[in-house]
Design a protein around this motif. Sequence first.
Motif, PDB file in Angstrom:
ATOM      1  N   MET A 165      29.708  53.027  44.302  1.00  0.00           N
ATOM      2  CA  MET A 165      28.370  53.114  44.895  1.00  0.00           C
ATOM      3  C   MET A 165      28.317  54.423  45.667  1.00  0.00           C
ATOM      4  O   MET A 165      28.823  54.523  46.781  1.00  0.00           O
ATOM      5  CB  MET A 165      28.102  51.929  45.805  1.00  0.00           C
ATOM      6  N   GLY A 166      27.718  55.436  45.039  1.00  0.00           N
ATOM      7  CA  GLY A 166      27.758  56.762  45.629  1.00  0.00           C
ATOM      8  C   GLY A 166      29.187  57.238  45.708  1.00  0.00           C
ATOM      9  O   GLY A 166      29.955  57.117  44.748  1.00  0.00           O
ATOM     10  N   PRO A 167      29.619  57.739  46.858  1.00  0.00           N
ATOM     11  CA  PRO A 167      30.995  58.227  47.006  1.00  0.00           C
ATOM     12  C   PRO A 167      31.996  57.119  47.333  1.00  0.00           C
ATOM     13  O   PRO A 167      33.191  57.386  47.434  1.00  0.00           O
ATOM     14  CB  PRO A 167      30.887  59.199  48.180  1.00  0.00           C
ATOM     15  N   GLU A 168      31.506  55.893  47.488  1.00  0.00           N
ATOM     16  CA  GLU A 168      32.359  54.783  47.894  1.00  0.00           C
ATOM     17  C   GLU A 168      32.533  53.773  46.758  1.00  0.00           C
ATOM     18  O   GLU A 168      31.859  53.843  45.733  1.00  0.00           O
ATOM     19  CB  GLU A 168      31.774  54.076  49.120  1.00  0.00           C
ATOM     20  N   HIS A 169      33.433  52.817  46.963  1.00  0.00           N
ATOM     21  CA  HIS A 169      33.601  51.673  46.069  1.00  0.00           C
ATOM     22  C   HIS A 169      33.445  50.402  46.898  1.00  0.00           C
ATOM     23  O   HIS A 169      33.921  50.341  48.026  1.00  0.00           O
ATOM     24  CB  HIS A 169      34.986  51.678  45.409  1.00  0.00           C
ATOM     25  N   VAL A 170      32.789  49.402  46.325  1.00  0.00           N
ATOM     26  CA  VAL A 170      32.500  48.189  47.091  1.00  0.00           C
ATOM     27  C   VAL A 170      33.242  46.960  46.551  1.00  0.00           C
ATOM     28  O   VAL A 170      32.948  45.832  46.928  1.00  0.00           O
ATOM     29  CB  VAL A 170      30.983  47.913  47.143  1.00  0.00           C
ATOM     30  N   GLY A 171      34.213  47.183  45.651  1.00  0.00           N
ATOM     31  CA  GLY A 171      34.971  46.068  45.097  1.00  0.00           C
ATOM     32  C   GLY A 171      36.406  46.464  44.816  1.00  0.00           C
ATOM     33  O   GLY A 171      36.871  47.543  45.211  1.00  0.00           O
ATOM     34  N   GLN A 172      37.105  45.587  44.123  1.00  0.00           N
ATOM     35  CA  GLN A 172      38.483  45.833  43.724  1.00  0.00           C
ATOM     36  C   GLN A 172      38.712  45.358  42.300  1.00  0.00           C
ATOM     37  O   GLN A 172      37.964  44.530  41.782  1.00  0.00           O
ATOM     38  CB  GLN A 172      39.470  45.131  44.665  1.00  0.00           C
ATOM     39  N   ARG A 173      39.777  45.873  41.724  1.00  0.00           N
ATOM     40  CA  ARG A 173      40.210  45.461  40.393  1.00  0.00           C
ATOM     41  C   ARG A 173      41.718  45.310  40.424  1.00  0.00           C
ATOM     42  O   ARG A 173      42.412  46.060  41.102  1.00  0.00           O
ATOM     43  CB  ARG A 173      39.788  46.519  39.372  1.00  0.00           C
ATOM     44  N   GLY A 174      42.230  44.299  39.700  1.00  0.00           N
ATOM     45  CA  GLY A 174      43.666  44.095  39.675  1.00  0.00           C
ATOM     46  C   GLY A 174      44.094  43.261  38.484  1.00  0.00           C
ATOM     47  O   GLY A 174      43.267  42.825  37.680  1.00  0.00           O
ATOM     48  N   ARG A 175      45.391  43.016  38.409  1.00  0.00           N
ATOM     49  CA  ARG A 175      45.940  42.319  37.247  1.00  0.00           C
ATOM     50  C   ARG A 175      46.637  41.027  37.677  1.00  0.00           C
ATOM     51  O   ARG A 175      47.237  40.936  38.749  1.00  0.00           O
ATOM     52  CB  ARG A 175      46.918  43.220  36.498  1.00  0.00           C
ATOM     53  N   GLY A 176      46.523  40.032  36.824  1.00  0.00           N
ATOM     54  CA  GLY A 176      47.171  38.745  37.019  1.00  0.00           C
ATOM     55  C   GLY A 176      47.294  38.060  35.676  1.00  0.00           C
ATOM     56  O   GLY A 176      47.036  38.664  34.631  1.00  0.00           O
ATOM     57  N   GLU A 177      47.673  36.799  35.689  1.00  0.00           N
ATOM     58  CA  GLU A 177      47.775  36.018  34.444  1.00  0.00           C
ATOM     59  C   GLU A 177      47.093  34.684  34.686  1.00  0.00           C
ATOM     60  O   GLU A 177      47.604  33.848  35.425  1.00  0.00           O
ATOM     61  CB  GLU A 177      49.238  35.830  34.042  1.00  0.00           C
ATOM     62  N   TRP A 178      45.938  34.527  34.040  1.00  0.00           N
ATOM     63  CA  TRP A 178      45.138  33.333  34.251  1.00  0.00           C
ATOM     64  C   TRP A 178      44.602  32.800  32.932  1.00  0.00           C
ATOM     65  O   TRP A 178      44.164  33.576  32.075  1.00  0.00           O
ATOM     66  CB  TRP A 178      43.927  33.656  35.143  1.00  0.00           C
ATOM     67  N   ASP A 179      44.637  31.492  32.781  1.00  0.00           N
ATOM     68  CA  ASP A 179      43.802  30.851  31.779  1.00  0.00           C
ATOM     69  C   ASP A 179      42.393  30.812  32.360  1.00  0.00           C
ATOM     70  O   ASP A 179      42.209  30.534  33.542  1.00  0.00           O
ATOM     71  CB  ASP A 179      44.305  29.431  31.500  1.00  0.00           C
ATOM     72  N   LEU A 237      43.605  35.348  44.407  1.00  0.00           N
ATOM     73  CA  LEU A 237      44.045  35.311  43.016  1.00  0.00           C
ATOM     74  C   LEU A 237      45.406  35.978  42.820  1.00  0.00           C
ATOM     75  O   LEU A 237      45.917  36.014  41.697  1.00  0.00           O
ATOM     76  CB  LEU A 237      43.006  35.993  42.121  1.00  0.00           C
ATOM     77  N   ASP A 238      45.984  36.495  43.912  1.00  0.00           N
ATOM     78  CA  ASP A 238      47.303  37.112  43.881  1.00  0.00           C
ATOM     79  C   ASP A 238      47.364  38.224  42.836  1.00  0.00           C
ATOM     80  O   ASP A 238      48.319  38.312  42.040  1.00  0.00           O
ATOM     81  CB  ASP A 238      48.379  36.055  43.599  1.00  0.00           C
ATOM     82  N   LEU A 239      46.361  39.096  42.855  1.00  0.00           N
ATOM     83  CA  LEU A 239      46.288  40.177  41.880  1.00  0.00           C
ATOM     84  C   LEU A 239      47.232  41.320  42.254  1.00  0.00           C
ATOM     85  O   LEU A 239      47.398  41.652  43.426  1.00  0.00           O
ATOM     86  CB  LEU A 239      44.861  40.712  41.778  1.00  0.00           C
ATOM     87  N   ASP A 240      47.822  41.931  41.247  1.00  0.00           N
ATOM     88  CA  ASP A 240      48.710  43.076  41.415  1.00  0.00           C
ATOM     89  C   ASP A 240      48.006  44.347  40.952  1.00  0.00           C
ATOM     90  O   ASP A 240      46.940  44.300  40.333  1.00  0.00           O
ATOM     91  CB  ASP A 240      49.991  42.886  40.599  1.00  0.00           C
TER      92      ASP A 240
END
Length: 253
Positions: free
Chosen positions: A129-143, A118-121
Amino acid sequence: MDLAELTERYDERLRTEDFADVDASANGLQVGPDEKEVETVAFAVDAAAQTIEEAADRDADALVVHHGLSWGGFERVTGRTHDRVAALVENDVALYVSHLPLDAHPELGNAAGIADLLDLDNREAFGRMGPEHVGQRGRGEWDRDDLRATLDAELDTGGRDVQVLDFGPERVEDVAIVTGSGIDWLDEAAAAGADALVTGEGKQKAYHEAREAGVNVFLAGHYATETFGVRSLRALADEWGLATTFVDAPTGL
């Protein structure tokens, strides 16, 4: 390459030990001898009869998967578990597994693969999840419809359409990603101000939760969202000079 070296390289890169108290999966080498030479490695999402047999047919010395056989250990090796372990042993195929470590990795992981797609910035860790993270979050421009079309076109969904709970804004700029069974992080996505959560599969209650939270949810399939990690591990094995093959067994789920 020796099997022990291959295992050590993956464990170090994926921080396997850090997830020992977080993940029910027995990550790392699940089936294999103390000493074994590895020349050909097969990669698949699931350790199942289909993928094990195909790996053996392709003369693989090891099979690397995301979903392994041991979830909290074995009480008995019978039935389906026996058949899978027997197939590995009889065909001399070692089994290496990386579950949450491969979900979590910021470059090699499943969520990272979708963020790349998705070419997220401005990416950051997501899905605590406990002391860890199991995903990501980012920004883009999508319809919203274009985002679904991209996921439909690029993911191996086994012929099923990506489902969308379209309760968020039509213009999607903030995307949270937790692959596979990631719907439980919907509230975290809403609290973070995300416009959308991209995950694999949903639950009945997710419809109302997404509606009340005002968040779009893209259900792209458990299998389809979790091929990225093992493909990244295959690319590493290619760099290390090993022969590799990918066993594609989409479930449509």
